[in-house]
Every structure is written in C-alpha cells, then in structure tokens.
Design a protein around this motif. Sequence first.
Motif, PDB file in Angstrom:
ATOM      1  N   LEU A 113     -86.844 -33.758-157.715  1.00 19.47           N
ATOM      2  CA  LEU A 113     -86.279 -33.455-159.215  1.00 19.47           C
ATOM      3  C   LEU A 113     -84.854 -33.416-158.502  1.00 19.47           C
ATOM      4  O   LEU A 113     -84.252 -32.362-158.348  1.00 19.47           O
ATOM      5  CB  LEU A 113     -86.483 -32.722-160.018  1.00 19.47           C
ATOM      6  N   LEU A 114     -83.929 -34.595-158.048  1.00 19.60           N
ATOM      7  CA  LEU A 114     -82.139 -34.586-157.697  1.00 19.60           C
ATOM      8  C   LEU A 114     -81.751 -33.939-158.886  1.00 19.60           C
ATOM      9  O   LEU A 114     -82.073 -33.681-160.070  1.00 19.60           O
ATOM     10  CB  LEU A 114     -81.830 -35.596-156.976  1.00 19.60           C
ATOM     11  N   PRO A 115     -80.803 -32.359-158.416  1.00 19.85           N
ATOM     12  CA  PRO A 115     -80.222 -32.593-156.993  1.00 19.85           C
ATOM     13  C   PRO A 115     -81.055 -31.551-156.292  1.00 19.85           C
ATOM     14  O   PRO A 115     -80.296 -31.482-155.328  1.00 19.85           O
ATOM     15  CB  PRO A 115     -78.520 -31.998-157.904  1.00 19.85           C
ATOM     16  N   ALA A 116     -82.494 -30.876-156.849  1.00 21.49           N
ATOM     17  CA  ALA A 116     -83.156 -29.855-155.603  1.00 21.49           C
ATOM     18  C   ALA A 116     -83.885 -30.897-155.004  1.00 21.49           C
ATOM     19  O   ALA A 116     -84.818 -31.921-154.995  1.00 21.49           O
ATOM     20  CB  ALA A 116     -83.367 -29.205-156.367  1.00 21.49           C
ATOM     21  N   PHE A 117     -83.579 -30.269-153.506  1.00 21.55           N
ATOM     22  CA  PHE A 117     -84.225 -30.366-152.788  1.00 21.55           C
ATOM     23  C   PHE A 117     -83.995 -32.602-152.502  1.00 21.55           C
ATOM     24  O   PHE A 117     -84.729 -33.101-151.576  1.00 21.55           O
ATOM     25  CB  PHE A 117     -85.831 -30.572-152.953  1.00 21.55           C
ATOM     26  N   GLY A 118     -82.392 -32.972-151.537  1.00 22.55           N
ATOM     27  CA  GLY A 118     -82.240 -33.828-151.193  1.00 22.55           C
ATOM     28  C   GLY A 118     -81.220 -33.792-150.535  1.00 22.55           C
ATOM     29  O   GLY A 118     -80.825 -32.235-150.145  1.00 22.55           O
ATOM     30  N   GLY A 119     -80.904 -34.233-150.035  1.00 22.14           N
ATOM     31  CA  GLY A 119     -79.358 -34.572-148.748  1.00 22.14           C
ATOM     32  C   GLY A 119     -80.072 -35.361-147.585  1.00 22.14           C
ATOM     33  O   GLY A 119     -81.478 -35.100-147.530  1.00 22.14           O
ATOM     34  N   LYS A 120     -79.074 -34.498-146.173  1.00 28.83           N
ATOM     35  CA  LYS A 120     -79.724 -35.242-145.392  1.00 28.83           C
ATOM     36  C   LYS A 120     -80.907 -34.365-144.807  1.00 28.83           C
ATOM     37  O   LYS A 120     -80.655 -32.844-144.648  1.00 28.83           O
ATOM     38  CB  LYS A 120     -78.225 -34.683-144.508  1.00 28.83           C
ATOM     39  N   GLY A 121     -81.709 -34.745-144.318  1.00 31.82           N
ATOM     40  CA  GLY A 121     -83.315 -33.668-144.126  1.00 31.82           C
ATOM     41  C   GLY A 121     -84.255 -34.059-144.371  1.00 31.82           C
ATOM     42  O   GLY A 121     -85.759 -33.107-144.284  1.00 31.82           O
ATOM     43  N   TYR A 122     -83.857 -34.880-145.599  1.00 30.02           N
ATOM     44  CA  TYR A 122     -84.839 -34.342-146.976  1.00 30.02           C
ATOM     45  C   TYR A 122     -85.917 -35.530-147.780  1.00 30.02           C
ATOM     46  O   TYR A 122     -85.251 -36.675-147.846  1.00 30.02           O
ATOM     47  CB  TYR A 122     -84.056 -33.862-148.574  1.00 30.02           C
TER      48      TYR A 122
ATOM     49  N   TYR B 176     -76.003 -39.194-148.617  1.00 30.41           N
ATOM     50  CA  TYR B 176     -77.487 -38.863-149.478  1.00 30.41           C
ATOM     51  C   TYR B 176     -77.459 -38.197-150.502  1.00 30.41           C
ATOM     52  O   TYR B 176     -77.086 -36.980-150.658  1.00 30.41           O
ATOM     53  CB  TYR B 176     -78.229 -38.244-148.168  1.00 30.41           C
ATOM     54  N   ASP B 177     -78.552 -39.094-151.658  1.00 27.51           N
ATOM     55  CA  ASP B 177     -78.676 -38.395-152.673  1.00 27.51           C
ATOM     56  C   ASP B 177     -77.706 -38.033-153.687  1.00 27.51           C
ATOM     57  O   ASP B 177     -77.955 -36.870-154.442  1.00 27.51           O
ATOM     58  CB  ASP B 177     -80.064 -37.787-152.676  1.00 27.51           C
ATOM     59  N   THR B 178     -76.715 -38.665-153.900  1.00 21.43           N
ATOM     60  CA  THR B 178     -75.389 -37.771-154.782  1.00 21.43           C
ATOM     61  C   THR B 178     -75.245 -38.882-155.698  1.00 21.43           C
ATOM     62  O   THR B 178     -74.197 -38.695-156.825  1.00 21.43           O
ATOM     63  CB  THR B 178     -73.955 -37.581-153.561  1.00 21.43           C
ATOM     64  N   GLY B 179     -75.833 -40.093-155.169  1.00 25.25           N
ATOM     65  CA  GLY B 179     -75.569 -41.352-156.161  1.00 25.25           C
ATOM     66  C   GLY B 179     -75.829 -40.195-157.956  1.00 25.25           C
ATOM     67  O   GLY B 179     -76.884 -39.702-158.160  1.00 25.25           O
TER      68      GLY B 179
END
Length: 289
Positions: free
Chosen positions: A186-195, A223-226
């Motif tokens: 459930l972004l923004p949790a647990f997202g970004g580089k390495g996830y 990563y994952d910020t859209g």
Amino acid sequence: MEAAAAPPSLRPRRSLSINPAPAPRPGPKPRPWGLAANRQANAVRCELPRRPDPRLLRARAMVGDGGDAAGAGRRKRLAVFVSGGGSNFRAIHEAALAGEVHGDVVALVTDKPGCGGAEYARSNGIPVVVFPKSKSAPEGVSVPELLHTLREHEVDFVLLAGYLKLIPAELVREYPRFILNIHPSLLPAFGGKGYYGLKVHTAVVASGARYSGPTVHFVDEHYDTGKTLAQRVVPVFADDTPELLAARVLHEEHQVYVEAVAALCDDRIVWREDGVPLIKSRLNPDVYL
Ligand SMILES: Nc1nc2c(c(=O)[nH]1)N[C@@H](CN(C=O)c1ccc(C(=O)N[C@@H](CCC(=O)O)C(=O)O)cc1)CN2
Ligand SMILES: NCC(=O)N[C@@H]1O[C@H](COP(=O)([O-])[O-])[C@@H](O)[C@H]1O
C-alpha cells in the motif's frame, strides 16, 4: 518473483512465540484481532455513499497532458514490461482475449529474456524486446532503440508488471500519464529502491502492519512515487510468512491491475483538479473506484 509453488494451505506456517501479555489495565475490552479475524477475508472493500465533491465536478476526463492521444473507441495497443514469471502479464493478456480489456498486448519488454513472462509471450506470438542491454543480455536494445520499437508498434500504453529496472526519464517523458505499474504494497509504504518481490512482503510482516495490498500507480522518473490510481487491501495475519502474504496480495493484484488497465483502455480515468487520478465505474459514471 512469483510466490512459492506450494499452495498457501500446505506451506509451513510461522511458529508464533508470543510473549506473555502485560496484566490488562481496567478499561474497554480490546477488540479481537489476528487469528480471530475472519481468515476467509481476502480483501477489504469499502464503498460508502458520498456526497458530490466539487473537485470531481471539475474533473477532466483525459489521459496524458491533454486531448485524447490514444484515440477514443479503438482498441488500445499495450506494451508490458516484466522481469519474472509474468502472472500479472498473463492476467492482462487473458482479460484482453476475453474482451474485459479493450486492448491488445503488442510487445513484451524484459531485461531477462529467459524469464517466464518472455516464454509466455513467445508461446502466444507476442514479440519480445530485450531492454536494457547488459552482460547477461547483450542482445538488449538502447533507450533510443526502445523508443523507436514502441513507436513502430504504435504502443498507446506501457504497463510495468514485475519489471525490476528503472524506466528511463526519456521513456517517462515520451509517455506522460501513459505508464502504469503494479506494486505489492500500500504505497507510499514499503516502496522505493530495494522494495521488490518478496523483499516487500518480508518488510511488511516484520513491521507488524495489520493490512497490506497492491497499488496500481502512474509511473514517474523515480521508483514508486507516481500518482496512485487504485489499491486493494488484504489482512496480514499474526502467523503470516512473507510467502503467504505474497500469495494473498498477488491474487488481488491480478484483479485490480486488470480493472485499472480496462479503465485506461476505455478512457475512464479522470484527473481530479488536485491531480489525483480516479477510475470512473464502467457501470455507473457517477461512481469512482
Ligand atoms: N521510473 C520508474 N521505473 C520503475 C518504477 C517506477 O515507479 N518508476 N517501478 C519499478 C517497479 N518497482 C516497484 O514497483 C521496483 C522495481 C525494482 C526496484 C529495485 O530496487 N531494483 C533494484 C535492481 C533489482 C534487480 O535488477 O534485480 C535496483 O534498482 O537496485 C524497486 C522498485 C519498475 N521501474
Ligand atoms: N516493486 C515491483 C514489484 O515488486 N513488483 C511485484 O513483482 C511481482 C511480479 O509477479 P509476476 O511476474 O507474477 O506478475 C508482483 O507481485 C508485483 O507486484
């Protein structure tokens, strides 16, 4: 990338070593949670009646930065990017064949030419493009060659489905608001580089989060910020392993991604005036999913 083969019910469960709870303080009886939860619950869906929101009244039915570059009415042309087993890719392809998605997958792009998604594409006559070039994939194309190939196939929308490389800014700029990704938290949790993959579910279980679920979002240069377009919620149980949670989330991914891609192909995505994308229901245009 895919959850382990054994069905969830046969997989070893995490042994629960629970510390003795501190003596209860007087006060309201705590609500039951975890194992007492409805184990059959696979997803939580809330549809509450809403009063008309003025931001929605001014929402613009558009995809992209203006106009309808994809052409309303005609079947849309999709390029799917994968790095692994490709179960989300298969779900989208099968939905297209079944008429649920008014589009056709015209190209499969992968950094792993031997992955399951690439094999599925080949067995279904879908052209496979390797991107990017690497030591393990010297046949890979460059960014300009990738853009040329997508234009040659007249691709309308790009769908990332377990693709593990950063989409270059040139491609994001070529397809503004035309690239979707599915992420297993459930972004923004647990997202970004390495996830990515099981790493996401391992972090969710270790965090003690009580809920997780997939997010479909538009892709920007990071990563994952859209902008988030759609999410589904599943419970995280006290005795969950990352593999059990991965399988529960993946089941919801296949549904929410198909729903989002169907809306994209139907031009049923509207942008609220504050920039939040919404899916207009296929059945009732006054309802937003
Ligand atoms: N420009 C964008 N590119 C990509 C996005 C995005 O949102 N914007 N989403 C990812 C998919 N993804 C999460 O949904 C994701 C994939 C991979 C990683 C990551 O940390 N990758 C590693 C390399 C892993 C490998 O090569 O095996 C890394 O970059 O070090 C994070 C998130 C797809 N592209
Ligand atoms: N951050 C990106 C990421 O972790 N994506 C995840 O990779 C898996 C691909 O499975 P699939 O190949 O079976 O569709 C999916 O769970 C997807 O959410």
